[in-house]
Design a protein around this motif. Structure first.
Motif, PDB file in Angstrom:
ATOM      1  N   GLN A   1       9.765   0.063  -5.563  1.00 55.91           N
ATOM      2  CA  GLN A   1       9.564  -0.305  -4.151  1.00 55.91           C
ATOM      3  C   GLN A   1       8.803  -1.624  -4.043  1.00 55.91           C
ATOM      4  N   SER A   2       7.893  -1.811  -4.969  1.00 61.05           N
ATOM      5  CA  SER A   2       7.056  -2.998  -4.914  1.00 61.05           C
ATOM      6  C   SER A   2       7.845  -4.236  -5.347  1.00 61.05           C
ATOM      7  N   THR A   3       8.748  -4.073  -6.309  1.00 62.13           N
ATOM      8  CA  THR A   3       9.627  -5.188  -6.693  1.00 62.13           C
ATOM      9  C   THR A   3      10.522  -5.576  -5.520  1.00 62.13           C
ATOM     10  N   PHE A   4      11.020  -4.562  -4.822  1.00 61.80           N
ATOM     11  CA  PHE A   4      11.854  -4.808  -3.629  1.00 61.80           C
ATOM     12  C   PHE A   4      11.081  -5.675  -2.624  1.00 61.80           C
ATOM     13  N   ARG A   5       9.807  -5.328  -2.401  1.00 59.97           N
ATOM     14  CA  ARG A   5       8.985  -6.083  -1.448  1.00 59.97           C
ATOM     15  C   ARG A   5       8.645  -7.486  -1.948  1.00 59.97           C
ATOM     16  N   LEU A   6       8.489  -7.632  -3.261  1.00 62.16           N
ATOM     17  CA  LEU A   6       8.226  -8.962  -3.821  1.00 62.16           C
ATOM     18  C   LEU A   6       9.403  -9.896  -3.523  1.00 62.16           C
ATOM     19  N   PHE A   7      10.613  -9.376  -3.683  1.00 61.03           N
ATOM     20  CA  PHE A   7      11.803 -10.179  -3.359  1.00 61.03           C
ATOM     21  C   PHE A   7      11.838 -10.516  -1.863  1.00 61.03           C
ATOM     22  N   LEU A   8      11.555  -9.523  -1.036  1.00 58.67           N
ATOM     23  CA  LEU A   8      11.530  -9.748   0.424  1.00 58.67           C
ATOM     24  C   LEU A   8      10.552 -10.851   0.779  1.00 58.67           C
ATOM     25  N   LYS A   9       9.356 -10.780   0.185  1.00 59.12           N
ATOM     26  CA  LYS A   9       8.326 -11.784   0.492  1.00 59.12           C
ATOM     27  C   LYS A   9       8.776 -13.173   0.057  1.00 59.12           C
ATOM     28  N   ALA A  10       9.589 -13.213  -1.006  1.00 58.51           N
ATOM     29  CA  ALA A  10      10.110 -14.480  -1.511  1.00 58.51           C
ATOM     30  C   ALA A  10      11.305 -14.969  -0.685  1.00 58.51           C
ATOM     31  N   GLY A  11      11.704 -14.167   0.294  1.00 50.94           N
ATOM     32  CA  GLY A  11      12.846 -14.556   1.125  1.00 50.94           C
ATOM     33  C   GLY A  11      14.181 -14.316   0.437  1.00 50.94           C
ATOM     34  N   LEU A  12      14.161 -13.400  -0.521  1.00 50.15           N
ATOM     35  CA  LEU A  12      15.365 -13.107  -1.306  1.00 50.15           C
ATOM     36  C   LEU A  12      15.854 -11.687  -1.041  1.00 50.15           C
ATOM     37  N   THR A  13      17.157 -11.479  -1.200  1.00 44.95           N
ATOM     38  CA  THR A  13      17.712 -10.131  -1.201  1.00 44.95           C
ATOM     39  C   THR A  13      17.813  -9.713  -2.658  1.00 44.95           C
ATOM     40  N   ARG A  14      17.204  -8.566  -3.003  1.00 46.05           N
ATOM     41  CA  ARG A  14      17.181  -8.202  -4.413  1.00 46.05           C
ATOM     42  C   ARG A  14      18.568  -7.848  -4.942  1.00 46.05           C
ATOM     43  N   ASP A  15      19.320  -7.070  -4.158  1.00 46.79           N
ATOM     44  CA  ASP A  15      20.627  -6.599  -4.605  1.00 46.79           C
ATOM     45  C   ASP A  15      21.705  -7.057  -3.629  1.00 46.79           C
ATOM     46  N   ASP A  16      22.707  -7.746  -4.143  1.00 50.40           N
ATOM     47  CA  ASP A  16      23.814  -8.184  -3.291  1.00 50.40           C
ATOM     48  C   ASP A  16      24.780  -7.012  -3.128  1.00 50.40           C
ATOM     49  N   MET A  17      24.802  -6.462  -1.918  1.00 47.59           N
ATOM     50  CA  MET A  17      25.654  -5.295  -1.617  1.00 47.59           C
ATOM     51  C   MET A  17      26.800  -5.719  -0.682  1.00 47.59           C
ATOM     52  N   GLU A  49      -4.739   9.946  -0.945  1.00 47.07           N
ATOM     53  CA  GLU A  49      -5.315   8.676  -1.424  1.00 47.07           C
ATOM     54  C   GLU A  49      -4.371   7.522  -1.129  1.00 47.07           C
ATOM     55  N   LYS A  50      -4.939   6.357  -0.932  1.00 47.49           N
ATOM     56  CA  LYS A  50      -4.138   5.157  -0.761  1.00 47.49           C
ATOM     57  C   LYS A  50      -4.311   4.275  -1.998  1.00 47.49           C
ATOM     58  N   LEU A  51      -3.192   3.808  -2.503  1.00 48.01           N
ATOM     59  CA  LEU A  51      -3.214   2.914  -3.660  1.00 48.01           C
ATOM     60  C   LEU A  51      -2.601   1.580  -3.243  1.00 48.01           C
ATOM     61  N   VAL A  52      -3.180   0.493  -3.729  1.00 47.30           N
ATOM     62  CA  VAL A  52      -2.584  -0.822  -3.474  1.00 47.30           C
ATOM     63  C   VAL A  52      -1.951  -1.306  -4.773  1.00 47.30           C
ATOM     64  N   VAL A  53      -0.659  -1.643  -4.690  1.00 53.29           N
ATOM     65  CA  VAL A  53       0.073  -2.151  -5.850  1.00 53.29           C
ATOM     66  C   VAL A  53       0.191  -3.659  -5.708  1.00 53.29           C
ATOM     67  N   ASP A  54      -0.262  -4.398  -6.724  1.00 55.07           N
ATOM     68  CA  ASP A  54      -0.147  -5.865  -6.738  1.00 55.07           C
ATOM     69  C   ASP A  54       0.921  -6.203  -7.778  1.00 55.07           C
ATOM     70  N   SER A  55       1.965  -6.930  -7.354  1.00 52.20           N
ATOM     71  CA  SER A  55       3.128  -7.169  -8.220  1.00 52.20           C
ATOM     72  C   SER A  55       3.452  -8.651  -8.305  1.00 52.20           C
ATOM     73  N   HIS A  56       3.810  -9.090  -9.507  1.00 51.02           N
ATOM     74  CA  HIS A  56       4.256 -10.479  -9.690  1.00 51.02           C
ATOM     75  C   HIS A  56       5.097 -10.576 -10.957  1.00 51.02           C
ATOM     76  N   VAL A  57       5.917 -11.631 -11.018  1.00 51.05           N
ATOM     77  CA  VAL A  57       6.699 -11.871 -12.236  1.00 51.05           C
ATOM     78  C   VAL A  57       5.757 -12.480 -13.265  1.00 51.05           C
ATOM     79  N   SER A  58       5.609 -11.792 -14.391  1.00 51.83           N
ATOM     80  CA  SER A  58       4.662 -12.248 -15.409  1.00 51.83           C
ATOM     81  C   SER A  58       5.374 -12.960 -16.573  1.00 51.83           C
ATOM     82  N   ARG A  59       6.701 -12.940 -16.562  1.00 51.22           N
ATOM     83  CA  ARG A  59       7.469 -13.596 -17.634  1.00 51.22           C
ATOM     84  C   ARG A  59       8.877 -13.859 -17.145  1.00 51.22           C
ATOM     85  N   GLU A 119       0.840  -1.195   0.000  1.00 53.08           N
ATOM     86  CA  GLU A 119       0.000   0.000   0.000  1.00 53.08           C
ATOM     87  C   GLU A 119       0.874   1.243   0.000  1.00 53.08           C
ATOM     88  N   VAL A 120       0.587   2.171  -0.896  1.00 51.74           N
ATOM     89  CA  VAL A 120       1.302   3.446  -0.882  1.00 51.74           C
ATOM     90  C   VAL A 120       0.300   4.566  -0.630  1.00 51.74           C
TER      91      VAL A 120
END
Lengths: 139, 139, 139, 139
Positions: free
Chosen positions: C33-49, C75-85, C8-9
């Motif tokens: 930001q939403s891609t970052f959270r998708l990785f987090l939810k998957a238990g992954l770190t998006r960027d190896d720093m 206003e509040k917007l809900v972003v739904d994100s997934h890998v589509s390809r 939610e943003v």
């Protein structure tokens, strides 16, 4: 006594710079967002935009922040905000940022005046803070 | 034939992320800035803000950008912008970013419609692109 | 099947422009930001720093968004994100923004490649998407 | 005596908020950009990023700005910046923003320390300002 509001912000990847820490103007965005929420919590609308244009509200006259601990992507900060000074037309909001350990990461303030638009967007006239605003923000 | 405008942007420290390269939303800011300058060069005001509120102009309906080469703090990019398609109410602006070597760093486009506000800021009505706008942007 | 994450943003005052609606580059910040959270939810770190510098992750090669309904401050917007390809090295994340009424406010996608740094921050080498990343984002 | 640098910024559409005037965190971005240019003019690199990571430079400890005149889209502001105070490890850069009429639109300062990274990006150790930096910024 003053009404406090707290607001959690997540340090986003895009809030950080090549040094890997928060790019400092972000703290001021968070201060502004936190003032907005303080007004919401008080049951007030911060900026009167009726008729499609800004008519009345609290523009900034000064802002400052000191930075104690650098934060990084993914950290959560809690901002605690309250009005720390009321003048006739001007007032100061103090913002304290704490990280997950409870340590103060940053501490800032905004000085705003109550103003109405006269003519164009650059011509603002300061007016006394409305009693209702003063009362509700006093908590 | 279309009017072109070019706009040099400096990649700032705050435009870059912890990977040390441009955080990609910045390219869209630069596209928007470049469209603003294209209108200026054509002798047009992009957004009619008379009376203190937005009345008429070209809001976005879509934007896209492809990124070819990562840029870093201090680099200068030149954005070349022109209208690449005119419809009845909609039109497309193409933006080409070149770095100091002349290589394409990024390439994007914005699709905008000509619109007037009806009621609140969210209620926009698309109208035909004014002849003067079409003529001046055609160069 | 793909793992979805929702985020939610809040549309902030500073996200909006003089027309009173979201300044469009903000949608791309929210996509990132939403891609970052998708990785987090998957238990992954998006960027190896690790070691204080970016070493591996999914930089952007392209991004696009279409805007259906203008949103305003608060206003509040809900972003739904997934890998589509999923390709070999590249993949696409689809982001759907819905407003409080459930209507689609915007819809975007990011195309990213899996890459490792070779030499400086501008020299990225694409590599196959790690199996673990592919598996976890597939849900 | 101190070296001065001047930097012209254009107030962009995306720098302004629904009140039609500059959203104030933008002034701090401009201060940071202006400090970057002051170092460039002095023949110095502000941040040592050798080896792909931040190693040494002048992170912020505090920043403040007062706002005198609201500015709007398309205005040009000239920022005049110089080091107004040198301590042992800390120093202050003063930034004066003037609009096209020559009036002061805003006036700010940044207090920075000279620091080296020890361990991770959050662990900074303050060190004396290098003589070369002090000399060149003194003009």
């Amino acid at each position: 006594m003053a009404l406090h509001s707290t607001h959690e912000v997540t340090v986003e990847w895009g809030d950080c710079d090549p040094a890997g820490i928060v790019y400092y103007p972000a703290y001021f965005r968070w201060c502004d967002q936190s003032t907005f929420r303080l007004f919401l919590k008080a049951g007030l609308t911060r900026d009167d935009m009726s008729g499609g244009q800004w008519r009345e509200g609290p523009p900034l006259v000064a802002a400052e922040c000191s930075f104690r601990r650098a934060s990084q992507t993914g950290e959560k900060l809690v901002v605690d905000s309250h009005v720390s000074r009321f003048g006739n037309s001007s007032f100061t909001i103090t913002h304290v940022f704490r990280d997950a350990t409870g340590e103060i990461a940053a501490e800032g303030s905004e000085t705003r005046i109550w103003a109405r638009k006269e003519g164009d967007a650059r011509t603002l006239k300061s007016v006394p803070i409305p009693d209702e605003v003063r009362k509700r923000l006093s908590g």
